[in-house]
Design a protein around this motif. Structure first.
Motif, short mmCIF file in Angstrom:
data_model
loop_
_atom_site.label_atom_id
_atom_site.label_comp_id
_atom_site.label_asym_id
_atom_site.label_seq_id
_atom_site.Cartn_x
_atom_site.Cartn_y
_atom_site.Cartn_z
N ARG A 287 11.44 -29.84 24.29
CA ARG A 287 12.80 -30.30 24.57
C ARG A 287 12.79 -31.39 25.65
NH1 ARG A 287 16.10 -29.19 20.80
NH2 ARG A 287 17.61 -29.95 22.33
N ALA A 288 11.59 -31.87 26.00
CA ALA A 288 11.49 -32.85 27.10
C ALA A 288 10.74 -34.09 26.62
CB ALA A 288 10.78 -32.19 28.29
N ASN A 289 10.31 -34.96 27.54
CA ASN A 289 9.63 -36.19 27.15
C ASN A 289 8.11 -36.04 27.20
OD1 ASN A 289 9.41 -36.09 29.92
ND2 ASN A 289 9.52 -38.30 30.21
N PHE A 290 7.65 -34.87 26.77
CA PHE A 290 6.20 -34.62 26.72
C PHE A 290 5.96 -33.49 25.73
CE2 PHE A 290 8.11 -32.21 30.19
CZ PHE A 290 7.77 -30.92 29.85
N VAL A 291 4.72 -33.40 25.29
CA VAL A 291 4.35 -32.31 24.38
C VAL A 291 3.04 -31.70 24.87
CG1 VAL A 291 3.77 -31.69 21.98
CG2 VAL A 291 5.46 -33.48 22.41
N LEU A 292 3.01 -30.39 24.93
CA LEU A 292 1.79 -29.67 25.32
C LEU A 292 1.01 -29.35 24.05
CD1 LEU A 292 0.43 -28.33 27.89
CD2 LEU A 292 1.44 -26.18 27.08
N VAL A 293 -0.26 -29.70 24.05
CA VAL A 293 -1.08 -29.48 22.84
C VAL A 293 -2.37 -28.79 23.22
CG1 VAL A 293 -2.00 -31.86 23.02
CG2 VAL A 293 -2.18 -30.64 20.86
N ARG A 294 -2.80 -27.89 22.32
CA ARG A 294 -4.07 -27.19 22.60
C ARG A 294 -5.21 -27.91 21.87
NH1 ARG A 294 -3.24 -21.45 22.81
NH2 ARG A 294 -3.38 -21.70 25.06
N ASP A 315 -4.41 -33.13 32.11
CA ASP A 315 -5.16 -31.88 31.92
C ASP A 315 -4.32 -30.71 32.42
OD1 ASP A 315 -6.93 -29.81 31.99
OD2 ASP A 315 -8.50 -30.87 33.10
N ARG A 316 -4.00 -29.74 31.58
CA ARG A 316 -3.23 -28.57 32.02
C ARG A 316 -4.01 -27.29 31.77
NH1 ARG A 316 1.18 -30.36 34.94
NH2 ARG A 316 0.23 -28.54 35.88
N ARG A 327 -1.31 -32.20 28.28
CA ARG A 327 0.10 -32.60 28.14
C ARG A 327 0.19 -34.10 27.89
NH1 ARG A 327 3.26 -32.17 33.44
NH2 ARG A 327 2.47 -34.29 33.53
N LEU A 328 0.93 -34.45 26.85
CA LEU A 328 1.07 -35.85 26.46
C LEU A 328 2.51 -36.30 26.72
CD1 LEU A 328 -0.44 -35.39 22.86
CD2 LEU A 328 -1.72 -35.94 24.95
#
Ligand SMILES: Cc1ncc(COP(=O)(O)O)c(C=O)c1O
Length: 358
Positions: A287-294, A315-316, A327-328
């Motif tokens: 819902r924000a201006n980034f996407v967390l990806v595995r 790096d998260r 996180r992108l």
């Protein structure tokens, strides 16, 4: 010998990776196109007198309050949301009080709470980072004096409904509830529009993200006017610099610029998420201006390979529940296209070496 307070000595300094940030910066959720040209014009027109004088916050505060549909007494302009968090902790936390946060989340809540000598109670998010409402409610105690919720949350991009936030505020009437809406513009929902906001609920906003003004350090803390009077006592009268105050009204007036950028980011977010699905990577709808990806065990090579292509991502992997995650930031459409092209190449290369599962 001079010694820092015990609470300070136990702090782990938060050092975001700010060095060597040349390239396409998709690592700090900043705007990738910068602020409105109208803001830049205002900035260029500033004279020496503006800089010679101590900044006057109140007139700008009145304009911002008006923009938000609030009274001036209900808001305080701050040196970014970071300062808003700091001021809330300084206003409400005594040593050994408890501050509840849901992890993974933004690092500064824990740091400022611990600096006051408070105990940070971490509640782990549920599966797929679902908001752990029942667990959080169960952890509220007579010592709970602060509960911070980033909505949408960083780094997961997940959001909660206003109803959940109101339940928390009602369940902990002696605690300050901070709803950090740093990414509000990309989410579109706010607790501020709820007229029956409890007096212990505060909302923070920033101009660092959608408005492209992270370098100016400007944010808003909004809350009940009596509580805000308390918080104001702790703040420096000159906490916001003259340059930020001079350009902020122009930034607010150019809503067209901000809304166009937000629309671009939302289109880019959709395309990026589709691409991640196509690549078979696990991600969490944002819902924000980034996407967390595995990415998995090859996360470090992935980050390095993107850096070699001039793209910085975050790096998260050490955040709770974020093993192998990156996180992108989603920027302009052009920047998202550049990211996607690099992603395809890098993932393919890593798969050839069997470092990312297909
Ligand atoms: C949830 C959240 N709150 C606050 C901030 C910091 O905002 P500011 O630049 O206004 O201090 C960030 C920055 O990444 C964030 O992710």
């Amino acid at each position: 010998m001079l010694e820092a307070r015990a609470a300070v000595k136990t702090l782990h300094a938060y050092r975001p990776p700010l060095a060597g940030r040349q390239g396409l910066r998709l690592d700090f959720n900043e705007s990738t196109i910068g602020c409105s040209p109208r803001v830049m014009a205002k900035l260029r027109a500033l004279d020496a007198e503006t800089l010679a004088r101590y900044p006057e916050r109140e007139p700008v505060e009145a304009e911002v309050a008006d923009f938000l549909g609030l009274d001036a007494a209900q808001i305080l302009l701050t040196n970014g949301v970071d300062e808003a968090i700091h001021l809330l902790c300084a206003s409400y936390l005594e040593p050994r009080d408890e501050a509840i946060i849901v992890v993974p989340t933004f690092a500064m809540y824990a740091i400022f709470a611990q600096a006051e000598g408070a105990l940070v109670v971490e509640v782990l998010a549920g599966e797929n980072f679902a908001f752990p409402l029942a667990d959080l409610l169960a952890r509220i105690s007579p010592r709970t004096r602060l509960i911070a919720v980033a909505n949408p949350n960083n780094p997961t991009g997940t959001a909660v409904t206003p109803d959940v936030l109101l339940q928390i505020a009602q369940a902990a009437p002696d605690a300050a509830i901070l709803v950090d809406e740093a990414y509000f513009e990309f989410h579109g929902e706010t607790i501020l529009s709820h007229t029956a906001r409890p007096a212990n609920l505060f909302v923070a906003r920033t101009f660092s993200k959608a408005y492209g003004l992270a370098g100016l350090r400007i944010g808003i803390l909004a809350g009940d006017s009596k509580q805000m009077a308390m918080v104001r006592c702790v703040a420096s009268p000159y906490n916001v610099n003259a340059v930020a105050l001079a350009v902020l009204p122009e930034a607010l007036r150019d809503q067209e610029y901000v809304q166009q950028y937000v629309a671009e980011v939302l289109r880019g977010r959709k395309v990026l998420q589709q691409e991640l699905s196509t690549l078979g990577l696990q991600y969490w709808p944002s819902r924000a201006n980034f996407v967390l990806v595995r990415i998995g065990p090859a996360y470090a090579e992935f980050i390095q390979a993107l850096r070699a292509r001039g793209i910085l991502v975050r790096d998260r992997h050490t955040d709770p529940g974020c093993e192998g995650c990156v996180r992108l930031t989603v920027g302009s459409e052009e920047h998202t296209r550049t990211l996607i092209a690099a992603l395809r190449e890098v993932i393919e290369k890593l798969r050839e070496r069997r470092e990312v599962r297909a």
